[in-house]
Design a protein around this motif. Structure first.
Motif, PDB file in Angstrom:
ATOM      1  N   TYR A  10       0.847  -1.203   0.000  1.00 24.59           N
ATOM      2  CA  TYR A  10       0.000   0.000   0.000  1.00 24.59           C
ATOM      3  C   TYR A  10       0.877   1.245   0.000  1.00 24.59           C
ATOM      4  O   TYR A  10       2.098   1.166   0.155  1.00 24.59           O
ATOM      5  CB  TYR A  10      -0.980   0.000   1.186  1.00 24.59           C
ATOM      6  CG  TYR A  10      -0.360   0.094   2.559  1.00 24.59           C
ATOM      7  CD1 TYR A  10      -0.096  -1.045   3.312  1.00 24.59           C
ATOM      8  CD2 TYR A  10      -0.055   1.334   3.126  1.00 24.59           C
ATOM      9  CE1 TYR A  10       0.471  -0.963   4.569  1.00 24.59           C
ATOM     10  CE2 TYR A  10       0.508   1.424   4.397  1.00 24.59           C
ATOM     11  CZ  TYR A  10       0.770   0.285   5.107  1.00 24.59           C
ATOM     12  OH  TYR A  10       1.333   0.372   6.360  1.00 24.59           O
ATOM     13  N   LEU A  55      -0.844 -10.392  -4.796  1.00 25.76           N
ATOM     14  CA  LEU A  55      -0.506  -9.054  -4.300  1.00 25.76           C
ATOM     15  C   LEU A  55      -1.776  -8.456  -3.702  1.00 25.76           C
ATOM     16  O   LEU A  55      -2.767  -8.249  -4.414  1.00 25.76           O
ATOM     17  CB  LEU A  55      -0.037  -8.233  -5.506  1.00 25.76           C
ATOM     18  CG  LEU A  55       0.710  -6.939  -5.295  1.00 25.76           C
ATOM     19  CD1 LEU A  55       2.015  -7.189  -4.526  1.00 25.76           C
ATOM     20  CD2 LEU A  55       1.028  -6.314  -6.670  1.00 25.76           C
ATOM     21  N   ILE A  57      -3.666  -5.416  -2.357  1.00 27.19           N
ATOM     22  CA  ILE A  57      -3.557  -3.943  -2.434  1.00 27.19           C
ATOM     23  C   ILE A  57      -4.904  -3.303  -2.068  1.00 27.19           C
ATOM     24  O   ILE A  57      -5.945  -3.948  -2.164  1.00 27.19           O
ATOM     25  CB  ILE A  57      -3.149  -3.466  -3.856  1.00 27.19           C
ATOM     26  CG1 ILE A  57      -4.209  -3.865  -4.899  1.00 27.19           C
ATOM     27  CG2 ILE A  57      -1.783  -4.028  -4.251  1.00 27.19           C
ATOM     28  CD1 ILE A  57      -4.000  -3.263  -6.283  1.00 27.19           C
ATOM     29  N   TYR A 320      -6.462   1.543 -12.214  1.00 28.93           N
ATOM     30  CA  TYR A 320      -5.089   1.096 -12.486  1.00 28.93           C
ATOM     31  C   TYR A 320      -4.656   1.528 -13.898  1.00 28.93           C
ATOM     32  O   TYR A 320      -3.503   1.884 -14.122  1.00 28.93           O
ATOM     33  CB  TYR A 320      -4.967  -0.432 -12.307  1.00 28.93           C
ATOM     34  CG  TYR A 320      -5.965  -1.245 -13.109  1.00 28.93           C
ATOM     35  CD1 TYR A 320      -5.653  -1.720 -14.370  1.00 28.93           C
ATOM     36  CD2 TYR A 320      -7.234  -1.529 -12.599  1.00 28.93           C
ATOM     37  CE1 TYR A 320      -6.566  -2.454 -15.107  1.00 28.93           C
ATOM     38  CE2 TYR A 320      -8.150  -2.259 -13.320  1.00 28.93           C
ATOM     39  CZ  TYR A 320      -7.822  -2.717 -14.579  1.00 28.93           C
ATOM     40  OH  TYR A 320      -8.728  -3.435 -15.305  1.00 28.93           O
ATOM     41  N   PHE A 350       0.190   5.387  -7.970  1.00 30.84           N
ATOM     42  CA  PHE A 350      -0.596   4.471  -7.132  1.00 30.84           C
ATOM     43  C   PHE A 350      -1.097   5.187  -5.875  1.00 30.84           C
ATOM     44  O   PHE A 350      -2.212   4.939  -5.403  1.00 30.84           O
ATOM     45  CB  PHE A 350       0.267   3.258  -6.759  1.00 30.84           C
ATOM     46  CG  PHE A 350      -0.488   2.188  -6.027  1.00 30.84           C
ATOM     47  CD1 PHE A 350      -1.491   1.471  -6.650  1.00 30.84           C
ATOM     48  CD2 PHE A 350      -0.184   1.885  -4.698  1.00 30.84           C
ATOM     49  CE1 PHE A 350      -2.196   0.485  -5.964  1.00 30.84           C
ATOM     50  CE2 PHE A 350      -0.875   0.907  -4.015  1.00 30.84           C
ATOM     51  CZ  PHE A 350      -1.882   0.191  -4.650  1.00 30.84           C
ATOM     52  N   GLU A 391       6.581  -4.545  -6.380  1.00 29.97           N
ATOM     53  CA  GLU A 391       6.470  -3.261  -7.063  1.00 29.97           C
ATOM     54  C   GLU A 391       6.392  -3.453  -8.586  1.00 29.97           C
ATOM     55  O   GLU A 391       5.616  -2.794  -9.270  1.00 29.97           O
ATOM     56  CB  GLU A 391       7.671  -2.387  -6.697  1.00 29.97           C
ATOM     57  CG  GLU A 391       7.539  -0.977  -7.198  1.00 29.97           C
ATOM     58  CD  GLU A 391       8.707  -0.104  -6.770  1.00 29.97           C
ATOM     59  OE1 GLU A 391       9.574  -0.578  -6.012  1.00 29.97           O
ATOM     60  OE2 GLU A 391       8.742   1.051  -7.213  1.00 29.97           O
ATOM     61  N   ARG A 393       5.249  -6.113 -10.060  1.00 26.22           N
ATOM     62  CA  ARG A 393       3.941  -6.711 -10.383  1.00 26.22           C
ATOM     63  C   ARG A 393       2.848  -5.645 -10.395  1.00 26.22           C
ATOM     64  O   ARG A 393       1.951  -5.665 -11.224  1.00 26.22           O
ATOM     65  CB  ARG A 393       3.616  -7.827  -9.378  1.00 26.22           C
ATOM     66  CG  ARG A 393       4.319  -9.134  -9.726  1.00 26.22           C
ATOM     67  CD  ARG A 393       4.013 -10.202  -8.715  1.00 26.22           C
ATOM     68  NE  ARG A 393       4.978 -10.181  -7.625  1.00 26.22           N
ATOM     69  CZ  ARG A 393       4.746 -10.650  -6.406  1.00 26.22           C
ATOM     70  NH1 ARG A 393       3.585 -11.184  -6.109  1.00 26.22           N
ATOM     71  NH2 ARG A 393       5.683 -10.592  -5.487  1.00 26.22           N
ATOM     72  N   LEU A 394       2.970  -4.688  -9.462  1.00 25.94           N
ATOM     73  CA  LEU A 394       1.991  -3.586  -9.449  1.00 25.94           C
ATOM     74  C   LEU A 394       2.093  -2.790 -10.753  1.00 25.94           C
ATOM     75  O   LEU A 394       1.076  -2.493 -11.398  1.00 25.94           O
ATOM     76  CB  LEU A 394       2.267  -2.657  -8.253  1.00 25.94           C
ATOM     77  CG  LEU A 394       1.395  -1.406  -8.229  1.00 25.94           C
ATOM     78  CD1 LEU A 394      -0.047  -1.770  -7.880  1.00 25.94           C
ATOM     79  CD2 LEU A 394       1.933  -0.370  -7.243  1.00 25.94           C
ATOM     80  N   GLU A 395       3.312  -2.480 -11.145  1.00 26.35           N
ATOM     81  CA  GLU A 395       3.513  -1.666 -12.347  1.00 26.35           C
ATOM     82  C   GLU A 395       2.987  -2.396 -13.585  1.00 26.35           C
ATOM     83  O   GLU A 395       2.279  -1.824 -14.409  1.00 26.35           O
ATOM     84  CB  GLU A 395       5.002  -1.334 -12.494  1.00 26.35           C
ATOM     85  CG  GLU A 395       5.282  -0.328 -13.587  1.00 26.35           C
ATOM     86  CD  GLU A 395       6.741   0.136 -13.586  1.00 26.35           C
ATOM     87  OE1 GLU A 395       7.555  -0.419 -12.822  1.00 26.35           O
ATOM     88  OE2 GLU A 395       7.048   1.052 -14.366  1.00 26.35           O
ATOM     89  N   CYS A 398      -0.748  -2.312 -13.747  1.00 25.21           N
ATOM     90  CA  CYS A 398      -1.288  -1.021 -14.198  1.00 25.21           C
ATOM     91  C   CYS A 398      -1.130  -0.847 -15.705  1.00 25.21           C
ATOM     92  O   CYS A 398      -1.997  -0.311 -16.377  1.00 25.21           O
ATOM     93  CB  CYS A 398      -0.604   0.132 -13.461  1.00 25.21           C
ATOM     94  SG  CYS A 398      -1.077   0.210 -11.719  1.00 25.21           S
TER      95      CYS A 398
END
Ligand code: GUN
Ligand code: FE
Length: 419
Positions: A10, A55, A57, A320, A350, A391, A393-395, A398
């Motif tokens: 987060y 993940l 979030i 996202y 984010f 990080e 995987r988040l990118e 998105c």
């Protein structure tokens, strides 16, 4: 008490992500109790819902969306704002006079927002109160967090989508009255924008805002045409946002201004003075507005910024997507205005999509203790034999992910299904 295991991520701030790999998040009565890298003694023997390398979030906040334009998404993208409104949007919105037209569109919109992980939103409907009520009830039934506005338009609007001043005020007051006891869904005053609202309407909406302690959402300095037109219509006001300040519409609740692309110094003053939100809608900006918000510079001026889909100028749910679009546009802005602009990164984008936007709704948007556990589990992002950091995987989610990568959804601490 519920316990979830996974890679927990987060935002702490626009500059810092908090990441807890292979950890546990404890949730009590729908709120985050704490995050643990190993299970403490007090939870020995408790059931754990294991999301593996999923993940975990916070769910997203969309601070600017026209639910009534969901049916328009991805069509009529060949015009800029004023022509787009007159040619496509106003005629389409006029059909919301019929509840039978409105109901399936609002139903589809609410299902789709949940599917794409948007659990909190600030939403425009149309001028029609009875169909706005339909959306309101659907959001309440699903247990989502929302601000919902019946739109006001009494000036320079086509006859098929125009109210008298009295009618606009009367319908708005009924809307506020009927929903004064709601919990997570609340009404918000929604004058469309200065070019379609008379002075009398705005000033009397300001009085309603004070009486009902209700905030306001609208569009300001969104295009050069709109900024010039607002100043032409209100020559005694110092800026587009000063119109709302003078009308008494600010400081009664959240003030949420979509786009904020061409601000003057006075707009910056107003935003700072009242803690207003500027909502960046990067995809919409590409489609019908053709300006780029200077996110980095505005943040340096302490302006609160959040993200919006602005459907139907934007074309899809999924904040996202707006994170990726915001990063891409910030690069273009820096390329063309190197003195003025700076590229933003995924950490910042984010933050706008979760903690910043969520703050409008209360303790929403992070996993700090006491925050509501509205969460998504993201998976299926990595390639075989190529593990990625949380990080990364988040990118990738998105930029290249979609709703199929959202494998679980939790609302108020409870799993919810998509249908
Ligand atoms: N300004 C006034 N109305 C609208 C609208 O429906 N969409 C966008 N993007 N801008 C607006
Ligand atoms: Fe909009």
């Amino acid at each position: 008490m519920e316990l979830y295991h996974g890679d927990i991520l987060y935002s702490e701030s626009s500059k810092k992500l908090k990441i807890f790999e292979n950890s546990y998040i404890a949730v009590e009565n729908g709120k985050v109790e704490g995050i643990y890298t190993s299970l403490p003694e007090k939870f020995a023997g408790a059931d754990v819902i294991d999301h593996g390398r999923g993940l975990i979030i916070p769910a997203f906040s969309d601070l600017h969306v026209h639910a009534s334009q969901f049916i328009q998404r991805g069509i009529g993208m060949d015009l800029l704002l004023n022509d787009w409104l007159n040619t496509y949007t106003f005629p389409q919105e006029s059909h919301f006079a019929e509840e039978e037209y409105a109901e399936p569109i609002y139903e589809a919109y609410v299902r789709d927002m949940i599917r794409h992980g948007t659990f909190h939103a600030s939403i425009f409907t149309t001028i029609h109160r009875s169909s706005a009520d339909i959306l309101y009830k659907k959001l309440e039934e699903k247990g989502l967090w929302a601000l919902v506005g019946k739109v006001n338009m009494d000036f320079q609007s086509p006859s098929y989508l125009c109210e008298t001043t009295e009618e606009s005020l009367r319908e708005t007051e009924i809307f506020l009255d009927e929903h004064s006891n709601s919990s997570t869904v609340k009404p918000i005053l929604t004058p469309r924008f200065a070019p379609t609202c008379s002075r009398e309407l705005l000033w009397r909406l300001g009085k309603l805002g004070k009486k009902y302690r209700t905030g306001v959402q609208t569009h300001i300095v969104e295009s050069r045409w709109e900024a010039a037109e607002s100043c032409r219509l209100f020559p005694d006001c110092r800026s587009d946002s000063n119109i709302y300040e003078e009308a008494g519409l600010l400081g009664n609740g959240p003030s949420i201004f979509a786009h904020f692309i061409f601000p003057t110094e006075d707009d910056i003053r107003v935003m700072n003075e009242y803690g207003c939100f500027a909502v960046h809608c990067p995809e919409a900006t590409n489609n019908v507005i053709a300006g780029i918000m200077g996110v980095h510079k505005l943040q340096e001026q302490d302006i609160h910024i959040a993200l919006g889909s602005d459907i139907g100028a934007g074309v899809k749910n999924g904040i996202y997507r707006q994170c990726a679009a915001a990063i891409k546009l910030s690069k273009l802005k820096e390329f063309y205005e190197p003195e003025e602009a700076k590229t933003i990164d995924i950490t910042n984008a984010f933050f706008l999509a979760t903690k910043a936007g969520g703050s409008v709704f209360g303790k929403i948007g992070t996993f700090e203790p006491g925050y509501i556990f509205n969460a998504l589990v993201i998976d299926g992002i990595e390639d075989e034999n190529h593990p990625m950091s949380p990080e990364q995987r988040l990118e990738r989610f998105c930029y290249a992910g979609d709703d199929r990568n959202i494998v679980s959804r939790y609302l108020n601490g409870k799993p919810i299904a998509v249908d």
